[in-house]
Design an enzyme around this catalytic site. Sequence first.
Site, short mmCIF file in Angstrom:
data_model
loop_
_atom_site.label_atom_id
_atom_site.label_comp_id
_atom_site.label_asym_id
_atom_site.label_seq_id
_atom_site.Cartn_x
_atom_site.Cartn_y
_atom_site.Cartn_z
N HIS A 87 -105.10 48.23 -39.24
CA HIS A 87 -103.64 48.23 -38.99
C HIS A 87 -102.91 49.21 -39.91
O HIS A 87 -101.78 49.59 -39.63
CB HIS A 87 -103.06 46.80 -39.01
CG HIS A 87 -102.87 46.18 -40.37
ND1 HIS A 87 -103.79 45.31 -40.93
CD2 HIS A 87 -101.87 46.26 -41.25
CE1 HIS A 87 -103.35 44.90 -42.10
NE2 HIS A 87 -102.19 45.46 -42.33
N ASP A 223 -110.88 44.34 -39.56
CA ASP A 223 -109.65 45.12 -39.75
C ASP A 223 -109.89 46.30 -40.71
O ASP A 223 -109.44 46.27 -41.85
CB ASP A 223 -108.55 44.20 -40.27
CG ASP A 223 -107.16 44.83 -40.14
OD1 ASP A 223 -107.07 46.05 -39.91
OD2 ASP A 223 -106.17 44.09 -40.28
N SER A 651 -102.68 45.22 -48.07
CA SER A 651 -103.56 45.50 -46.95
C SER A 651 -104.39 46.73 -47.26
O SER A 651 -103.86 47.75 -47.70
CB SER A 651 -102.74 45.77 -45.69
OG SER A 651 -102.49 44.57 -45.04
#
Length: 720
Positions: A87, A223, A651
């Site tokens: 992402h 991810d 992240s």
Amino acid sequence: MIKYLKHLLVGFCLLIITMARADEGMWLPQLLAQLNEKQMKSMGMKISASDIYNINKGSLKDAIVSFGGFCTGEVISSKGLVLTNHHCGFDAIQNHSTLDNNYIRDGFWARNNGEEIPNKGLFVTFIVRIDDVSKKVLAGVNGSMSESERQSTIDKNIAALRKETKQENYQDNFVRAFFEGNQYFLFVTETYRDIRLVGAPPSSVGNFGKDSDNWMWPRHTGDFSMFRIYAGKDNKPAEYSADNIPYTPKKSLSISLDGVAENDFTMVFGFPGRTMQYLHSSAVDQTVRVNDPIKIAIRDKALAVIDAYMRKDETIKIQYASKYAGISNSWKKWQGEVLGLTKTDAVGKKKAYEATFQKRVNANPEWKNKYGSLLADIQSAYDELEPLGRSRDVFNEVFSKIELFTIIGQLNTLASAQGKNNYDATLKRVKERLEDLYKEYNAEVDEKLFAALMEMFYEDQQRGMIPETLADIVKKGDNDFSKIAKQVYDNTSLDNGEKTLAAVDKDTKELLENYRKDKATELYAALVTNYSDNVSKKLNEVQNRINQLQRTYMQAQMDVFKEKTFYPDANSTLRVTYGNVKGYNPRDAVKYDYYTYLDGIMEKYKPGDYEFDVPEKIRTLYKNKDFGQYGKNGKMPVCFIAMNHTTGGNSGSPALDAYGNLVGLNFDRAWEGTMSDINYDPSICRNIMVDIRYVLFIVDKYAGAGHLVKEMKLVHPKRK
Ligand code: ARG
Ligand code: GLU
């Protein structure tokens, strides 16, 4: 005797309230030796603080980058290979995708350096060193200054400091405030701007479970995506050039194939964005009772409108996918936040903490003089803030979702640059922005959003002032917001991308004349002026006061709770957080394990589903238990959770084991614990990481990109 016992008991409770908890905190890497090393070692760490941060030799920090300024990445090979989340790399992946080469759907793997794809605007930043510059920045600042006097003194000091900082000509620096402006640190940085896409799994892996699974445990998302840093021939930062070479890092992370077990030590190294750990109870109470609920309610409506269109129209589904994900990401997080803050009685805990604070302050004449009325002052400032903060949230949420207003906002910018020498640059920017916007714009969806959200806005403004223009429109539309929206959209041409963009190209003067006459522009202007007159002026004044009080409160907490080790709120600077691998109990009688496996992906598998489809090759690998060196006891680990205190911006951060080897990639938090931005609670706050072995399994066994694994240094710390 009883009295003595009571004192003892009170003292003991205080100790519990104020003791720094093992897993809470986002710590400054340069202070680990001083503040955390002992505890980290007692929790299982086998390396020293100077292996993590050292300005004289390569240390772990030299493998960590701020990825594009919004995520974290880490260097995992001696040839500048960088790992981050899917992402985080999504914009790049999306930009290079076409109907024929759909990297979102199918993934992308460069077979050699020549196939790696440059990305305009993407950069990574290394932190060279961090210096405490509080004294210099706060020189000449005193308590009798107004906020703006204070700020201008600080700004001047910072400007001088940045100029005199010793650094190489390819390096940069910035100064940030910590502890609400009680401390300042200077960061010397190196930014590389030739960053190329190396690989990404298909979305069915990289975003498996999509919005349904987002913020949830148990999780099964791969991810991740991979990039490579390119440098000039001298290995220094350089603008993009075909002649640039793969960057040779000072440090790259070794990768452990041994995984982690329950209670193992882990740490997460990265760039957390923003937290608010030291708020007054009234601020937390407002978040739970006012701000989060109103934002959630507005987004409920927006998501319902967009979802209905996405389900029935394939083009709209593509156009609105990323917008939908963005709106729903925070929407879901806030719900978890309210739940968690309520469940752990965060307000009650803050009140108890404040009672202790007040008691200690009252018992000390100097503090009493300085801090005696502080809590009461904060409380009354927040009372004033409440209705203003609510109006601000309503305004921001509604305005940012109705894209007709965004379009008008862009033309507004252009109009105010007219006749000035930055006009051409502004025109270029506005044009790009509008092109991007219209590519993902559908006027009918926008009209429906207008109807749904303006109705909420109007009802809400009943409490305050309604600008005449809006009152008129509502009256003419018989209070029927579908009708009102139709009238607005029928009478504007700004919702027509082709027309507007053609006008931008042809004659901006005419475009701006027309835009000025547009009824929608008139409404926009009335709403903005109304907001400015009735909300933002007063809001800014109260907010300034709160900032000042909060800065004093921060200093006061550090004075009064001397036994506690404080960490500064996240501010997008480099931090280390550490905690043990652990499951949790989300609710009565339910217990969550700390690991997920490929078996779980197969349990969730829904053929052809938008969120839960599984690529055929993965199903085959699963059936054959063909996990290579990445499986464990016949199973393929996928994700795990630990007690690391993380937030947005973390992240893509590496999860490291006791030896500093890469074991996972941080990408999310568990829903029940998203309130950790405000109140970390070790019983339910968990960060979610994808196991590095699953990443390598996808790269090697699924994508056949084993040449990338060959670049990496794989280790087995548990095989001794
Ligand atoms: N919740 C994660 C982070 O905040 C991941 C977001 C991306 N994934 C998604 N389904 N929207 O911000
Ligand atoms: N997904 C988040 C990010 O983009 C990290 C999760 C969190 O907020 O902790 O940074």
